[in-house]
Design a protein around this motif. Structure first.
Motif, PDB file in Angstrom:
ATOM      1  N   PHE A  47       0.934  -1.152  -0.021  1.00  0.00           N
ATOM      2  CA  PHE A  47       0.182   0.018  -0.258  1.00  0.00           C
ATOM      3  C   PHE A  47       0.783   1.172   0.068  1.00  0.00           C
ATOM      4  O   PHE A  47       0.378   2.317   0.362  1.00  0.00           O
ATOM      5  CB  PHE A  47      -0.829   0.041   1.074  1.00  0.00           C
ATOM      6  CG  PHE A  47      -1.821  -1.040   1.463  1.00  0.00           C
ATOM      7  CD1 PHE A  47      -2.486  -1.828   0.529  1.00  0.00           C
ATOM      8  CD2 PHE A  47      -1.845  -1.969   2.978  1.00  0.00           C
ATOM      9  CE1 PHE A  47      -3.006  -3.019   0.541  1.00  0.00           C
ATOM     10  CE2 PHE A  47      -2.287  -3.058   2.637  1.00  0.00           C
ATOM     11  CZ  PHE A  47      -2.903  -3.660   1.582  1.00  0.00           C
ATOM     12  N   MET A  48       2.142   0.971  -0.321  1.00  0.00           N
ATOM     13  CA  MET A  48       3.097   2.297  -0.156  1.00  0.00           C
ATOM     14  C   MET A  48       3.697   2.720  -1.375  1.00  0.00           C
ATOM     15  O   MET A  48       3.886   2.049  -2.228  1.00  0.00           O
ATOM     16  CB  MET A  48       4.232   1.937   0.942  1.00  0.00           C
ATOM     17  CG  MET A  48       3.975   1.566   2.399  1.00  0.00           C
ATOM     18  SD  MET A  48       5.252   1.275   3.305  1.00  0.00           S
ATOM     19  CE  MET A  48       4.750   0.896   4.979  1.00  0.00           C
ATOM     20  N   SER A  49       3.930   3.931  -1.406  1.00  0.00           N
ATOM     21  CA  SER A  49       4.774   4.229  -2.572  1.00  0.00           C
ATOM     22  C   SER A  49       6.330   4.170  -2.292  1.00  0.00           C
ATOM     23  O   SER A  49       6.662   3.858  -1.174  1.00  0.00           O
ATOM     24  CB  SER A  49       4.490   5.782  -2.781  1.00  0.00           C
ATOM     25  OG  SER A  49       5.042   6.586  -1.593  1.00  0.00           O
TER      26      SER A  49
ATOM     27  N   HIS B  89       6.934  -1.876  -8.018  1.00  0.00           N
ATOM     28  CA  HIS B  89       7.699  -0.751  -8.008  1.00  0.00           C
ATOM     29  C   HIS B  89       8.722  -0.486  -6.746  1.00  0.00           C
ATOM     30  O   HIS B  89       9.150   0.469  -6.621  1.00  0.00           O
ATOM     31  CB  HIS B  89       6.477   0.500  -7.811  1.00  0.00           C
ATOM     32  CG  HIS B  89       5.777   0.229  -6.586  1.00  0.00           C
ATOM     33  ND1 HIS B  89       5.018  -0.924  -6.070  1.00  0.00           N
ATOM     34  CD2 HIS B  89       5.605   1.035  -5.595  1.00  0.00           C
ATOM     35  CE1 HIS B  89       4.380  -0.869  -5.132  1.00  0.00           C
ATOM     36  NE2 HIS B  89       4.680   0.419  -4.644  1.00  0.00           N
TER      37      HIS B  89
ATOM     38  N   PRO C 293       1.973 -14.381  -7.387  1.00  0.00           N
ATOM     39  CA  PRO C 293       1.731 -14.760  -8.748  1.00  0.00           C
ATOM     40  C   PRO C 293       1.410 -13.977  -9.831  1.00  0.00           C
ATOM     41  O   PRO C 293       1.687 -14.255 -10.879  1.00  0.00           O
ATOM     42  CB  PRO C 293       0.544 -15.900  -8.553  1.00  0.00           C
ATOM     43  CG  PRO C 293      -0.141 -15.340  -7.319  1.00  0.00           C
ATOM     44  CD  PRO C 293       1.052 -14.608  -6.331  1.00  0.00           C
ATOM     45  N   GLU C 294       1.216 -12.748  -9.278  1.00  0.00           N
ATOM     46  CA  GLU C 294       0.791 -11.694 -10.384  1.00  0.00           C
ATOM     47  C   GLU C 294       2.048 -10.953 -10.666  1.00  0.00           C
ATOM     48  O   GLU C 294       1.955  -9.611 -11.627  1.00  0.00           O
ATOM     49  CB  GLU C 294      -0.516 -10.876  -9.967  1.00  0.00           C
ATOM     50  CG  GLU C 294      -1.455 -11.454  -9.860  1.00  0.00           C
ATOM     51  CD  GLU C 294      -2.400 -10.893  -9.026  1.00  0.00           C
ATOM     52  OE1 GLU C 294      -2.475  -9.754  -8.668  1.00  0.00           O
ATOM     53  OE2 GLU C 294      -3.669 -11.398  -8.902  1.00  0.00           O
TER      54      GLU C 294
ATOM     55  N   ASP D  48       0.327 -19.713  -8.392  1.00  0.00           N
ATOM     56  CA  ASP D  48      -0.708 -19.265  -7.601  1.00  0.00           C
ATOM     57  C   ASP D  48      -1.461 -20.138  -6.899  1.00  0.00           C
ATOM     58  O   ASP D  48      -2.004 -21.199  -7.309  1.00  0.00           O
ATOM     59  CB  ASP D  48      -1.725 -18.910  -8.860  1.00  0.00           C
ATOM     60  CG  ASP D  48      -2.965 -17.921  -8.292  1.00  0.00           C
ATOM     61  OD1 ASP D  48      -3.172 -18.078  -7.179  1.00  0.00           O
ATOM     62  OD2 ASP D  48      -3.366 -17.270  -9.274  1.00  0.00           O
TER      63      ASP D  48
ATOM     64  N   VAL E 224      -4.225 -19.886  -5.198  1.00  0.00           N
ATOM     65  CA  VAL E 224      -5.725 -19.731  -5.028  1.00  0.00           C
ATOM     66  C   VAL E 224      -6.188 -20.127  -6.212  1.00  0.00           C
ATOM     67  O   VAL E 224      -7.520 -20.828  -6.132  1.00  0.00           O
ATOM     68  CB  VAL E 224      -5.995 -17.924  -4.851  1.00  0.00           C
ATOM     69  CG1 VAL E 224      -7.520 -17.652  -4.953  1.00  0.00           C
ATOM     70  CG2 VAL E 224      -5.329 -17.447  -3.547  1.00  0.00           C
ATOM     71  N   TYR E 225      -5.756 -19.966  -7.277  1.00  0.00           N
ATOM     72  CA  TYR E 225      -6.403 -20.431  -8.681  1.00  0.00           C
ATOM     73  C   TYR E 225      -5.618 -21.880  -9.083  1.00  0.00           C
ATOM     74  O   TYR E 225      -6.195 -22.861  -9.169  1.00  0.00           O
ATOM     75  CB  TYR E 225      -6.502 -19.553  -9.773  1.00  0.00           C
ATOM     76  CG  TYR E 225      -7.290 -18.254  -9.448  1.00  0.00           C
ATOM     77  CD1 TYR E 225      -8.714 -18.309  -9.654  1.00  0.00           C
ATOM     78  CD2 TYR E 225      -6.579 -17.065  -8.897  1.00  0.00           C
ATOM     79  CE1 TYR E 225      -9.419 -16.995  -9.545  1.00  0.00           C
ATOM     80  CE2 TYR E 225      -7.484 -16.135  -8.511  1.00  0.00           C
ATOM     81  CZ  TYR E 225      -8.852 -15.828  -8.867  1.00  0.00           C
ATOM     82  OH  TYR E 225      -9.474 -15.063  -8.473  1.00  0.00           O
TER      83      TYR E 225
ATOM     84  N   SER F 259      -7.229 -25.271  -8.334  1.00  0.00           N
ATOM     85  CA  SER F 259      -8.317 -25.460  -9.264  1.00  0.00           C
ATOM     86  C   SER F 259      -7.834 -25.664 -10.691  1.00  0.00           C
ATOM     87  O   SER F 259      -8.568 -26.103 -11.510  1.00  0.00           O
ATOM     88  CB  SER F 259      -9.065 -24.383  -9.176  1.00  0.00           C
ATOM     89  OG  SER F 259      -9.355 -24.078  -7.750  1.00  0.00           O
TER      90      SER F 259
ATOM     91  N   ASN G  29      -7.292 -24.824   1.188  1.00  0.00           N
ATOM     92  CA  ASN G  29      -8.017 -26.154   1.197  1.00  0.00           C
ATOM     93  C   ASN G  29      -7.484 -27.333   0.502  1.00  0.00           C
ATOM     94  O   ASN G  29      -8.072 -28.051   0.113  1.00  0.00           O
ATOM     95  CB  ASN G  29      -9.624 -25.668   0.882  1.00  0.00           C
ATOM     96  CG  ASN G  29     -10.212 -24.530   1.681  1.00  0.00           C
ATOM     97  OD1 ASN G  29     -10.033 -25.033   3.080  1.00  0.00           O
ATOM     98  ND2 ASN G  29     -10.717 -23.833   1.412  1.00  0.00           N
TER      99      ASN G  29
END
Lengths: 381, 225
Positions: free
Chosen positions: A241-243, A277, A294-295, A316, A318-319, A323, A357
């Motif tokens: 959340f920081m610059s 960044h 993952p992104e 990733d 989560v996906y 899945s 899970n």
């Protein structure tokens, strides 16, 4: 041929082992008896178990995981706060001394959060009141460290039948937060922290000072119980959340102080958020390894940090892993390896925590096979 | 736009708390309506903050500061706003919560801050909220909007459970359902019968405003967003 743990260490040091290793914290594997249900808060029985049973079952799960997947490096660390024990939280210790109260909110799964932190309104609170308490005088410290010692004894016993490198994967690991502990230790809310960097920077610096010193003290006590910390993982998500300017001012100096207090350890930074960044600042903060989400575009990341920082993760949880199809997992692993490992210093793992899970056996196997298939090719290239 | 409202907007976009509040008071003193100050000064400043956020010049911390400044400014104009509007001056009511099984709150709280800052009355149900709790609250406070947050793939289905529960109790048609959080998408919104997917908190405010504008215009047909 090197063991998975030796591969991990070489990669941590930015070097090229014979093959990329898959290093991962144990998680439920669907389709494998004994591994389908984890022994943590996701387990419906968790709340019914006493402390020793929780530790025993957790170790049993980890050992079963290690036995079932000998080509993996199993990761598991000890938290600086004694497995999140709230009685050792800074806010909990300071509150009675400052004539204040903090409030916890219990969750249905046995966790808790602060529903009301120590400082409700930073604009009116005088941070001069804050200080670093002497943890050795806190009666709860002994109880928490006893839990750590109990775990280490049980681990020694449980890992005795396994090859030495398997136990090495979990030994000497400590995990903590640093600046984010301002929130996690219950001093202020996330919102007050984020606003405070702009509106009350001196107060935020004081919070960072106190929290950082407290984290170092916690880790020193932990080291007294567990032996030398050889791998120190710091999970500070607040940088997302920081610059650059904010991270340089409010994060780097404090995290670097923690890293410098444990010279000789391998310093790992965990944050699955998008912080490309800030890539250069991770190095400046004294980290050797970054557990990357993952992104994150690994090519872009490497352009900034070169091979000065080992990368770890990117798949990733989560996906893709829980899945996706095995082909999708393989493709994600191939991408991660070819983009992240060209000059060594890469470990294939989940970007973030493990799949909460669980994931199907075929997907975990696809991950291990991908390391064999593309890890060697990429490195020889 | 008048000079002083332009100045309110600029100082707000610079995240200058003290100047924004002082100028807001000054504008009230000069006889500007609270509604005009909100629309032409503060909201325009907030829009500008949103643009800077989109351009990655501002980060979430700056969004939070913007919501804090907006809250302060709303306190300054609150009484005047109430006297100007018959409905307490609020843009609308929102029941907000993270769906059952999901304990994440940062995204939800950021969205709540911005919605509050934009004049919405929020009923925050917290995290890990069962669908029946949403239903009870909707029945109790009769909101315009129900906002659902989910951060885990495994909890996304909770969105469908809330929508179905609202349908069972014949409350679905009375509320606009917005969703957000990392695993959500337009497809998820369509699959579970939500009205809008919001990619981030700023978009959540925009979707809420668009819906409320339509509703206030008495066009209660489905609102394409």
């Amino acid at each position: 041929m090197l063991s998975p743990y030796e591969r991990l260490l070489l990669a941590y040091l930015g070097k090229q082992p014979d093959q990329i290793t898959v290093a991962i914290p144990p998680f439920p594997v669907l389709g494998v008896p004994k591994l389908e249900m984890s022994a943590d808060r996701a387990n419906p029985n968790f709340l019914r178990w006493d402390k020793e049973t929780r530790i025993r079952k957790s170790i049993e799960f980890n050992v079963n995981f290690a036995k079932r997947f000998p080509d993996l490096c199993v990761l598991d660390g000890i938290g600086s706060g004694g497995h999140g024990d709230k009685s050792l939280h800074l806010a909990q210790i300071l509150a009675p001394k400052l004539g204040r109260k903090v409030f916890f909110k219990e969750s249905s799964r046995g966790g808790y959060t602060y529903s009301k932190p120590l400082i409700e309104d930073l604009s009116t609170f005088s941070t001069d009141e804050l200080y670093v308490p002497d943890l050795s005088k806190e009666p709860d410290l002994e109880r928490v460290l006893e839990g750590v010692e109990m775990r280490l004894e049980l681990e020694d016993e449980a890992y005795a039948d396994l090859e030495e490198h398997v136990a090495n994967g979990v030994k000497g690991w400590a995990s903590t937060r640093c600046v984010e502990d301002i929130i996690d230790q219950g001093l202020v809310s996330y919102r007050q922290f984020l606003i405070g960097m702009k509106l009350w920077p001196d107060k935020i610096h004081k919070l960072c000072e106190v929290t950082t010193e407290y984290v170092i003290e916690q880790l020193k006590h932990l080291e007294g119980a567990m032996g030398k910390i050889t791998k120190l993982s710091i999970a500070d998500h607040c940088t997302t959340f920081m610059s650059w300017k904010q991270a340089e001012e409010f994060w780097v100096p404090y995290v670097r102080r923690v890293n410098e207090a444990f010279r000789g350890a391998i310093h790992i930074y965990h944050n699955e958020g998008q912080i490309i960044h800030l890539a250069g600042l991770i190095l400046k903060a004294g980290f050797d390894v970054y557990q990357v989400g993952p992104e994150t575009d690994l090519v872009e990341f490497r352009e900034v940090v070169g091979n000065k920082l080992a990368l770890f993760g990117n798949i990733d949880p989560v996906y893709t892993l829980p899945s996706g199809t095995p082909e999708e997992v393989e493709d994600a692993c191939k991408q991660a390896i070819t983009k992240g490992s060209l000059e060594g210093g890469f470990i294939l793992s989940t970007g973030g925590g493990p799949p909460r899970n669980g994931a199907p056996l075929r997907n975990l196997e696809a991950m291990i096979k991908s390391a064999e298939k593309y890890g060697k090719y990429s490195l020889s290239a | 736009m008048s000079d002083i409202l332009e100045e309110v907007s600029c100082r707000f976009a610079d995240l200058d708390l003290n100047r924004t509040l002082a100028l807001t008071k000054e504008a009230l003193g000069k006889g500007f309506s609270a509604h005009k100050i909100l629309e032409e000064g503060l909201s325009k400043g907030l829009d500008r903050v949103g643009e800077l956020f989109e351009r990655k010049e501002y980060f979430l911390s700056e969004l939070m500061v913007a919501s804090y400044i907006m809250e302060g400014a709303m306190k300054v104009i609150e009484n005047k706003l109430k006297s100007e509007a018959g409905d307490g001056g609020r843009r609308g009511r929102v029941v907000f919560g993270t769906v059952e099984g999901d304990f994440h709150f940062i995204g939800k709280n950021i969205a709540i801050s911005l919605l509050q800052a934009s004049g919405y009355e929020i009923f925050d149900l917290g995290e890990d909220v069962p669908s029946e709790v949403f239903v009870e609250k909707v029945r109790e406070v009769k909101p315009d909007i129900v906002a659902l947050s989910a951060l885990l793939l495994t909890t996304v289905s909770g969105i469908g459970e809330v929508v179905e529960a609202l349908k069972r109790e014949s409350l679905r048609d009375q509320v606009f359902v917005m969703i957000g959080g990392r695993p959500t998408s337009q497809e998820v919104a369509e699959k579970y019968g939500a009205d809008a997917y919001c990619v981030n908190a700023m978009e959540g405010v925009a979707a809420a405003n668009k819906y409320m504008d339509k509703k206030r215009g008495l066009n209660l047909d489905a609102v394409p967003l």
